[in-house]
Design an enzyme around this catalytic site. Structure first.
Site, PDB file in Angstrom:
ATOM      1  N   ASN A   8      -3.953  -4.546   0.791  1.00  0.00           N
ATOM      2  CA  ASN A   8      -4.331  -3.675  -0.540  1.00  0.00           C
ATOM      3  C   ASN A   8      -4.219  -4.496  -1.717  1.00  0.00           C
ATOM      4  OD1 ASN A   8      -3.343  -1.815   1.395  1.00  0.00           O
ATOM      5  ND2 ASN A   8      -3.528  -0.391  -0.084  1.00  0.00           N
TER       6      ASN A   8
ATOM      7  N   LYS B 131     -15.415   8.620   6.227  1.00  0.00           N
ATOM      8  CA  LYS B 131     -15.543   9.670   7.176  1.00  0.00           C
ATOM      9  C   LYS B 131     -14.130  10.083   7.483  1.00  0.00           C
ATOM     10  CE  LYS B 131     -18.619   7.702  10.398  1.00  0.00           C
ATOM     11  NZ  LYS B 131     -19.073   7.418  11.613  1.00  0.00           N
TER      12      LYS B 131
ATOM     13  N   LYS C  26      -0.715  -0.438   9.901  1.00  0.00           N
ATOM     14  CA  LYS C  26      -0.123  -1.583  10.640  1.00  0.00           C
ATOM     15  C   LYS C  26       0.152  -1.077  12.126  1.00  0.00           C
ATOM     16  CE  LYS C  26       1.878  -4.813   8.325  1.00  0.00           C
ATOM     17  NZ  LYS C  26       3.104  -5.234   7.572  1.00  0.00           N
TER      18      LYS C  26
ATOM     19  N   GLY D 149       0.929  -1.211   0.009  1.00  0.00           N
ATOM     20  CA  GLY D 149      -0.103  -0.110   0.018  1.00  0.00           C
ATOM     21  C   GLY D 149       0.987   1.260  -0.056  1.00  0.00           C
TER      22      GLY D 149
ATOM     23  N   ARG E  58     -20.888   1.508   6.792  1.00  0.00           N
ATOM     24  CA  ARG E  58     -21.284   3.161   6.635  1.00  0.00           C
ATOM     25  C   ARG E  58     -20.276   3.793   5.667  1.00  0.00           C
ATOM     26  NH1 ARG E  58     -15.926   5.203   8.534  1.00  0.00           N
ATOM     27  NH2 ARG E  58     -14.959   3.728   9.760  1.00  0.00           N
TER      28      ARG E  58
ATOM     29  N   PHE F 154     -11.767  11.757  10.402  1.00  0.00           N
ATOM     30  CA  PHE F 154     -11.850  11.923  11.847  1.00  0.00           C
ATOM     31  C   PHE F 154     -11.006  12.901  12.456  1.00  0.00           C
ATOM     32  CE2 PHE F 154     -13.205   7.644  10.799  1.00  0.00           C
ATOM     33  CZ  PHE F 154     -14.346   7.528  11.583  1.00  0.00           C
TER      34      PHE F 154
ATOM     35  N   THR G 223      -4.153  -3.177   6.669  1.00  0.00           N
ATOM     36  CA  THR G 223      -5.001  -3.611   5.503  1.00  0.00           C
ATOM     37  C   THR G 223      -4.343  -4.060   4.340  1.00  0.00           C
ATOM     38  OG1 THR G 223      -4.735  -1.324   4.766  1.00  0.00           O
ATOM     39  CG2 THR G 223      -6.607  -1.680   6.291  1.00  0.00           C
TER      40      THR G 223
ATOM     41  N   ILE H  66      -8.201  -8.301   7.746  1.00  0.00           N
ATOM     42  CA  ILE H  66      -8.623  -9.587   8.258  1.00  0.00           C
ATOM     43  C   ILE H  66      -8.925  -9.605   9.712  1.00  0.00           C
ATOM     44  CG2 ILE H  66      -8.484 -12.017   7.790  1.00  0.00           C
ATOM     45  CD1 ILE H  66      -6.936 -11.429   5.178  1.00  0.00           C
TER      46      ILE H  66
ATOM     47  N   GLU I 217      -9.112  -1.966   0.388  1.00  0.00           N
ATOM     48  CA  GLU I 217      -8.259  -2.612   1.503  1.00  0.00           C
ATOM     49  C   GLU I 217      -8.963  -3.443   2.509  1.00  0.00           C
ATOM     50  OE1 GLU I 217      -5.968   0.346   3.554  1.00  0.00           O
ATOM     51  OE2 GLU I 217      -5.937   1.855   1.818  1.00  0.00           O
TER      52      GLU I 217
HETATM   53  P1  ADP Z   1       0.409  -1.394   3.374  1.00  0.00           P
HETATM   54  O1  ADP Z   1       0.281   0.040   3.352  1.00  0.00           O
HETATM   55  O2  ADP Z   1       1.594  -1.932   2.502  1.00  0.00           O
HETATM   56  O3  ADP Z   1      -0.785  -2.005   2.983  1.00  0.00           O
HETATM   57  P2  ADP Z   1      -0.284  -2.032   6.164  1.00  0.00           P
HETATM   58  O4  ADP Z   1       0.259  -1.435   7.376  1.00  0.00           O
HETATM   59  O5  ADP Z   1      -1.669  -1.825   5.778  1.00  0.00           O
HETATM   60  O6  ADP Z   1       0.678  -1.737   4.741  1.00  0.00           O
HETATM   61  O7  ADP Z   1      -0.188  -3.637   6.093  1.00  0.00           O
HETATM   62  C1  ADP Z   1      -0.682  -4.386   5.393  1.00  0.00           C
HETATM   63  C2  ADP Z   1      -0.132  -5.850   5.264  1.00  0.00           C
HETATM   64  O8  ADP Z   1       0.138  -6.495   6.601  1.00  0.00           O
HETATM   65  C3  ADP Z   1      -0.753  -6.866   4.215  1.00  0.00           C
HETATM   66  O9  ADP Z   1      -0.655  -6.447   2.921  1.00  0.00           O
HETATM   67  C4  ADP Z   1      -0.417  -8.217   4.883  1.00  0.00           C
HETATM   68  O10 ADP Z   1       0.607  -8.649   4.267  1.00  0.00           O
HETATM   69  C5  ADP Z   1      -0.005  -7.885   6.282  1.00  0.00           C
HETATM   70  N1  ADP Z   1      -1.033  -8.463   7.381  1.00  0.00           N
HETATM   71  C6  ADP Z   1      -0.950  -9.252   8.571  1.00  0.00           C
HETATM   72  N2  ADP Z   1      -2.137  -9.364   9.279  1.00  0.00           N
HETATM   73  C7  ADP Z   1      -3.046  -8.734   8.545  1.00  0.00           C
HETATM   74  C8  ADP Z   1      -4.457  -8.738   8.710  1.00  0.00           C
HETATM   75  N3  ADP Z   1      -4.990  -9.513   9.604  1.00  0.00           N
HETATM   76  N4  ADP Z   1      -5.270  -8.140   7.687  1.00  0.00           N
HETATM   77  C9  ADP Z   1      -4.673  -7.624   6.598  1.00  0.00           C
HETATM   78  N5  ADP Z   1      -3.537  -7.525   6.250  1.00  0.00           N
HETATM   79  C10 ADP Z   1      -2.507  -8.153   7.246  1.00  0.00           C
HETATM   80 MG    MG Z   2      -2.796  -1.391   3.660  1.00  0.00          MG
END
Ligand code: ADP
Ligand code: MG
Length: 147
Positions: free
Chosen positions: A28, A106, A20, A14, A103, A108, A26, A81, A78
């Site tokens: 992506n 938004k 994270k 992402g 929803r 925040f 999330t 899980i 995004e």
């Molecule tokens: P990015 O900006 O690269 O999307 P994120 O901080 O959103 O970084 O972290 C996303 C990554 O975290 C996912 O691509 C996946 O590899 C990892 N990940 C670990 N646990 C989860 C979870 N429960 N739901 C979604 N992604 C997760």
């Molecule tokens: Mg992400």
């Protein structure tokens, strides 16, 4: 109107919004997957089921929003899980079914407000997905990948 919506695609990096760090990573989807989405699907937060590779099917919350990386002219999709993974899964195939809308997007005032809204989204997803009509999609053939 488009729901339930089934979709599968590669998990890409992402734009490091620090999801994270908030404890809410999330996964992506790639641009191609996002472009294949119905263009009139509403932005906002949804709930559904998700599975990484041919792993277990878990509850998820999903955001469809405007992608700041592309000056908000492209959407991003995004998936958070609702499960604790031992490792990141960039490059793997994520399969999802989007079932219901929670929803709109938004803005925040604070990080605390954002995090608590997401916690509420997760609780709502948990409640909804436990309903028999939503639980049955967890076992949909879509999640049983052909080898
Ligand atoms: P990015 O900006 O690269 O999307 P994120 O901080 O959103 O970084 O972290 C996303 C990554 O975290 C996912 O691509 C996946 O590899 C990892 N990940 C670990 N646990 C989860 C979870 N429960 N739901 C979604 N992604 C997760
Ligand atoms: Mg992400």
């Amino acid at each position: 109107r488009h729901l339930p919506y089934f979709c599968r695609g590669e998990v890409v990096k992402g734009f490091g919004r620090g999801s994270k760090e908030l404890g809410i990573p999330t996964a992506n989807f790639s641009e191609q997957v996002v472009e294949s989405f119905p263009s009139d699907i509403s932005t906002g937060i949804y709930y559904g089921w998700a599975c990484v590779g041919n792993g277990d099917v878990h509850k998820m919350v999903l955001s469809i929003g405007w992608n700041p990386f592309y000056k908000n002219i492209k959407k991003s999709v995004e998936t958070h899980i609702i499960h604790t993974f031992k490792e990141d899964f960039y490059g793997e195939i994520l399969s999802i079914v989007i079932i219901g809308y929670i929803r709109p997007e938004k803005n925040f005032d604070s990080l605390e407000a954002l995090i608590s809204a997401i916690q509420e989204d997760i609780e709502e997803a948990n409640r909804q997905l436990d309903l028999p009509e939503h639980l049955k999609l967890k076992d949909d053939n879509f999640f049983h990948l052909p080898e």
